[in-house]
Scaffold this motif. Structure first.
Motif, PDB file in Angstrom:
ATOM      1  N   ARG A  44       0.742  -1.213   0.060  1.00 52.37           N
ATOM      2  CA  ARG A  44      -0.029  -0.003   0.023  1.00 52.37           C
ATOM      3  C   ARG A  44       0.857   1.209   0.105  1.00 52.37           C
ATOM      4  O   ARG A  44       0.420   2.164   0.839  1.00 52.37           O
ATOM      5  CB  ARG A  44      -0.836  -0.075   1.184  1.00 52.37           C
ATOM      6  CG  ARG A  44      -1.892  -1.271   1.019  1.00 52.37           C
ATOM      7  CD  ARG A  44      -2.810  -1.126   2.336  1.00 52.37           C
ATOM      8  NE  ARG A  44      -3.732  -2.412   2.433  1.00 52.37           N
ATOM      9  CZ  ARG A  44      -4.987  -2.200   1.796  1.00 52.37           C
ATOM     10  NH1 ARG A  44      -5.275  -1.084   1.223  1.00 52.37           N
ATOM     11  NH2 ARG A  44      -5.671  -3.258   1.747  1.00 52.37           N
ATOM     12  N   ARG A 225      -1.528   6.954   8.422  1.00 56.39           N
ATOM     13  CA  ARG A 225      -2.022   6.752   7.225  1.00 56.39           C
ATOM     14  C   ARG A 225      -1.548   7.796   5.991  1.00 56.39           C
ATOM     15  O   ARG A 225      -1.560   8.858   6.261  1.00 56.39           O
ATOM     16  CB  ARG A 225      -3.525   6.624   7.469  1.00 56.39           C
ATOM     17  CG  ARG A 225      -4.156   6.240   6.276  1.00 56.39           C
ATOM     18  CD  ARG A 225      -5.698   6.262   6.417  1.00 56.39           C
ATOM     19  NE  ARG A 225      -6.120   7.396   6.629  1.00 56.39           N
ATOM     20  CZ  ARG A 225      -6.479   8.506   5.822  1.00 56.39           C
ATOM     21  NH1 ARG A 225      -6.193   8.204   4.677  1.00 56.39           N
ATOM     22  NH2 ARG A 225      -7.106   9.488   6.386  1.00 56.39           N
ATOM     23  N   GLY A 226      -1.219   7.155   5.093  1.00 54.73           N
ATOM     24  CA  GLY A 226      -0.972   8.055   3.831  1.00 54.73           C
ATOM     25  C   GLY A 226      -1.880   7.425   2.677  1.00 54.73           C
ATOM     26  O   GLY A 226      -2.044   6.470   2.471  1.00 54.73           O
ATOM     27  N   SER A 227      -2.670   8.444   1.954  1.00 51.91           N
ATOM     28  CA  SER A 227      -3.443   8.098   0.717  1.00 51.91           C
ATOM     29  C   SER A 227      -2.668   8.270  -0.382  1.00 51.91           C
ATOM     30  O   SER A 227      -2.045   9.177  -0.607  1.00 51.91           O
ATOM     31  CB  SER A 227      -4.829   8.918   0.999  1.00 51.91           C
ATOM     32  OG  SER A 227      -5.631   8.557   2.035  1.00 51.91           O
ATOM     33  N   ASP A 248       2.669  17.048   1.949  1.00 59.05           N
ATOM     34  CA  ASP A 248       1.412  16.065   1.203  1.00 59.05           C
ATOM     35  C   ASP A 248       1.621  16.282  -0.259  1.00 59.05           C
ATOM     36  O   ASP A 248       1.856  17.428  -0.676  1.00 59.05           O
ATOM     37  CB  ASP A 248       0.442  16.597   1.834  1.00 59.05           C
ATOM     38  CG  ASP A 248      -0.022  16.073   3.248  1.00 59.05           C
ATOM     39  OD1 ASP A 248       0.926  15.274   3.654  1.00 59.05           O
ATOM     40  OD2 ASP A 248      -1.070  16.341   3.958  1.00 59.05           O
ATOM     41  N   GLY A 262       1.359  10.772  -4.412  1.00 53.40           N
ATOM     42  CA  GLY A 262       1.313  10.578  -3.159  1.00 53.40           C
ATOM     43  C   GLY A 262       2.007  11.761  -2.308  1.00 53.40           C
ATOM     44  O   GLY A 262       2.630  12.650  -2.880  1.00 53.40           O
ATOM     45  N   THR A 263       1.805  11.839  -1.092  1.00 57.63           N
ATOM     46  CA  THR A 263       0.877  10.922  -0.374  1.00 57.63           C
ATOM     47  C   THR A 263       0.473  11.913   0.939  1.00 57.63           C
ATOM     48  O   THR A 263       1.004  12.988   1.025  1.00 57.63           O
ATOM     49  CB  THR A 263       1.340   9.834   0.280  1.00 57.63           C
ATOM     50  OG1 THR A 263       0.443   9.175   1.253  1.00 57.63           O
ATOM     51  CG2 THR A 263       2.723   9.961   1.022  1.00 57.63           C
ATOM     52  N   THR A 264      -0.388  11.577   1.878  1.00 62.65           N
ATOM     53  CA  THR A 264      -0.757  12.416   2.940  1.00 62.65           C
ATOM     54  C   THR A 264      -0.193  11.738   4.273  1.00 62.65           C
ATOM     55  O   THR A 264       0.603  10.747   4.240  1.00 62.65           O
ATOM     56  CB  THR A 264      -2.456  12.360   3.076  1.00 62.65           C
ATOM     57  OG1 THR A 264      -3.078  10.988   3.220  1.00 62.65           O
ATOM     58  CG2 THR A 264      -3.272  12.890   1.919  1.00 62.65           C
ATOM     59  N   LEU A 274      -8.041   2.395   7.254  1.00 64.21           N
ATOM     60  CA  LEU A 274      -7.650   2.798   6.080  1.00 64.21           C
ATOM     61  C   LEU A 274      -8.639   3.751   5.203  1.00 64.21           C
ATOM     62  O   LEU A 274      -8.346   4.116   4.296  1.00 64.21           O
ATOM     63  CB  LEU A 274      -7.416   1.438   5.030  1.00 64.21           C
ATOM     64  CG  LEU A 274      -6.231   0.335   5.721  1.00 64.21           C
ATOM     65  CD1 LEU A 274      -6.250  -0.805   5.026  1.00 64.21           C
ATOM     66  CD2 LEU A 274      -4.946   1.235   5.627  1.00 64.21           C
ATOM     67  N   ILE A 276     -10.438   6.652   3.820  1.00 68.24           N
ATOM     68  CA  ILE A 276      -9.917   8.015   3.200  1.00 68.24           C
ATOM     69  C   ILE A 276     -11.002   8.909   3.618  1.00 68.24           C
ATOM     70  O   ILE A 276     -12.201   8.503   3.409  1.00 68.24           O
ATOM     71  CB  ILE A 276      -9.673   7.877   1.693  1.00 68.24           C
ATOM     72  CG1 ILE A 276      -8.644   6.898   1.229  1.00 68.24           C
ATOM     73  CG2 ILE A 276      -9.346   9.169   1.058  1.00 68.24           C
ATOM     74  CD1 ILE A 276      -8.312   6.660  -0.246  1.00 68.24           C
ATOM     75  N   GLU A 280     -10.672  14.255   1.187  1.00 66.22           N
ATOM     76  CA  GLU A 280      -9.033  14.157   1.117  1.00 66.22           C
ATOM     77  C   GLU A 280      -8.325  14.142  -0.149  1.00 66.22           C
ATOM     78  O   GLU A 280      -7.525  14.629  -0.514  1.00 66.22           O
ATOM     79  CB  GLU A 280      -8.958  12.725   1.876  1.00 66.22           C
ATOM     80  CG  GLU A 280      -7.333  12.628   2.217  1.00 66.22           C
ATOM     81  CD  GLU A 280      -7.220  11.540   3.129  1.00 66.22           C
ATOM     82  OE1 GLU A 280      -5.881  11.044   3.085  1.00 66.22           O
ATOM     83  OE2 GLU A 280      -7.842  10.787   3.819  1.00 66.22           O
ATOM     84  N   SER A 305      -5.087   3.858   0.438  1.00 63.59           N
ATOM     85  CA  SER A 305      -4.343   4.146   1.601  1.00 63.59           C
ATOM     86  C   SER A 305      -3.545   3.052   2.215  1.00 63.59           C
ATOM     87  O   SER A 305      -3.902   1.768   2.281  1.00 63.59           O
ATOM     88  CB  SER A 305      -4.979   4.911   2.590  1.00 63.59           C
ATOM     89  OG  SER A 305      -6.042   4.189   3.540  1.00 63.59           O
TER      90      SER A 305
END
Length: 543
Positions: A44, A225-227, A248, A262-264, A274, A276, A280, A305
């Motif tokens: 992911r 967490r990163g989306s 970000d 990416g990413t947050t 996970l 989102i 976002e 994410s």
């Protein structure tokens, strides 16, 4: 009673890397993963093979580690890597002083850079903004995390190690402050069992704190967490980073037929949080549009994410995700908590997984009294395909298909070609986005060329089936039929497996359902609602 020397918990890059290192040093080991390989954090991420340049200002030691490992992986895992190259672009609104620190840091870390003029940048990357003041090339690359993970696992198995997917460790048994073994359960059958061992390695990523808690050990691990957003085309030819303090949505990684933005960075309470957040994706696109003005016109096919495991010392105050180091930490719990035979490897980055595996295995060897050096920096993960196989392959496969499969299979390509020679129908392309043949799918199911696949999503991770621009709309069904025809699934189970695969694919599409992607999602629902009477599949989903 089953016995081994080492149990590894966690089937990501680090866990499988440790398993391979142990196997190369002749140490019997079993790896447990409660889902599939690369199901968690490893699978992911955006697949960036860092040059280290991103850390050259804030963390010079991390930058040095990255460039060393970058160079090693390009040699030992070439079949998993698309050496796209990369660049950092500085915009008019960005801090000019940061550029000086960046150039100085890269030089100290040993990262080769070359300054480009704004004109040269736009010649290479026409989709980047014209508001560039400075730009520098760096040796970034894209790495296929699924191929990397399974290659490590398969190499270990061929050396005598054991991999148990869909098998969860429920308890680490300790007696007189020393590890005795682990109790585990097969998540698919419900069968429970026990294996005795001398050492347990906790390589469970963001689940690492939960594993340590089984022994009453507190590990201060922050789940961050990163989306990420996937586009259906290559927005850039190489990796493009914004030359400023990391934040970000300041980089795009091209890989295969797609690009990943990416990413947050959002702290969450549990590694499986996970979801989102509403808005976002729009926030991400707004930030990225500064560097890539035409991004709003590009078609998004999916968002997903992952959770980063960020280690923070117990005495340290926990801040936001960006403030916590991305470095790894190796904890010997015999020294830290007076429990012999338990080791945790926490934090870190994809790029440094091999190094993390090396230092962990070094510690295990000292505990076991094994005097063998690490060889993973020199030995290729998978040998390249023989020229003779490539010549034979041209008779049965198109050049694009042969190019793809030679990277995925390497020296095992001959196994696929032998199957096709015996039965030409095996050359049928089931996934046209990633050129996956029926032969490759069946070999993956049988565990001949990789760790056996149990689900259609497993097949996707092994072969990349369904990970291209169509997102499995057509090849998921073909995969189900293939497994059914082989007699591995009965009718209802086959339908249930397809349903699970579709739900997973749709989940990532529904959060970005707009424009043409909304039309594709509608088509997908319509196909399966009508053809397979899956009316319930579409309940509650965006049309």
């Amino acid at each position: 009673m089953e016995r081994t020397q080492v149990v590894v918990i966690g089937g990501g890059c680090t866990g499988t890397g440790i398993l391979r290192d142990l196997a190369l040093r002749g140490i019997p080991a079993v790896l447990f993963e409660k889902q599939d390989l690369a199901y968690g954090t490893t699978g992911r991420c955006h697949g960036l093979l860092h040059s280290g340049a991103r850390y050259s200002v804030k963390d010079i030691e991390a930058a040095k580690e990255c460039i060393v490992e970058n160079t090693i992986l390009k040699k030992i895992a070439a079949n998993c890597i698309e050496d796209t190259g990369g660049m950092f672009v500085h915009l008019q609104e960005d801090d000019a002083e940061y550029v000086k620190q960046f150039v100085s840091g890269c030089k100290k870390a040993g990262i080769e850079t070359e300054e480009l003029s704004p004109r040269q940048v736009l010649e290479r990357e026409p989709n980047v903004t014209t508001k560039i003041t400075r730009a520098y090339t760096v040796p970034d690359a894209y790495i296929d995390v699924f191929q990397l993970t399974t290659a490590n696992a398969q190499a270990a198995v061929r050396l005598g190690a054991t991999v148990k997917t869909y098998t969860q460790v429920t308890n680490v048994e300790v007696k007189n402050r020393k590890v005795q073994g682990v109790r585990f359960i097969d998540n698919r059958t419900g069968e429970a069992d026990y294996v005795a061992c001398d050492v347990v390695v906790n390589a469970a990523g963001p689940w690492g704190a939960l594993v340590a808690a089984q022994l009453g050990i507190e590990v201060n691990l922050v789940c961050n967490r990163g989306s990420l957003v996937i586009f259906n085309q290559r927005i850039t030819h190489g990796v493009v980073n914004r030359l400023k303090v990391p934040g970000d949505c300041d980089l795009i990684v091209p890989g295969g037929p797609v690009s990943i933005l990416g990413t947050t960075s959002i702290n969450v309470l549990h590694p499986e949080n996970l979801a989102i957040n509403p808005g976002e994706i729009d926030h991400m696109l707004g930030l990225a549009a500064v560097t890539f003005p035409g991004l709003s016109q590009a078609r998004i096919i999916r968002a997903f994410s992952g959770v980063r495991p960020l280690y923070s010392p117990k005495a340290a105050a926990v801040g936001g995700g960006r403030e916590i180091s991305r470095n790894y930490v190796l904890l010997d719990h015999e020294r830290e908590d007076n429990i012999a035979g338990f080791v945790s490897i926490l934090g870190g980055k994809l790029t440094t997984y091999r190094l993390m595996a090396e230092v962990t295995t070094d510690l295990v060897c000292r505990k076991l009294g094994v005097d063998k050096e690490c060889t993973t920096a020199k030995l290729p993960l998978r040998a390249a395909a023989e020229n003779s196989s490539l010549l034979v392959g041209q008779k049965f496969l198109s050049l694009p298909a042969l190019e793809k499969v030679k990277h995925r299979l390497g020296s095992d390509l001959f196994l696929l070609l032998e199957r096709i020679k015996k039965d030409p129908i095996q050359a049928e392309i089931l996934c046209e986005c990633e050129f996956v043949t029926r032969a490759e799918l069946e070999l993956a199911l049988e565990g001949v060329i990789t760790i056996p696949a149990r689900t259609i999503s497993d097949l996707a991770r092994r072969t990349r089936l369904g990970l291209g621009t169509c997102q499995g709309n057509f090849c998921g069904y073909k995969a189900m039929i293939t497994v059914y025809e082989k007699g591995l699934w009965q009718g209802e189970q086959a339908k249930a497996e397809l349903e699970k695969f579709l739900r997973d694919r749709w989940k990532g599409q529904e959060v970005v359902a707009q424009g043409k992607q909304n039309q594709q999602l509608f088509l997908s629902h319509h196909l399966y609602d009508e053809a397979l009477n899956y009316a319930h599949l579409g309940e509650g989903t965006a049309r």
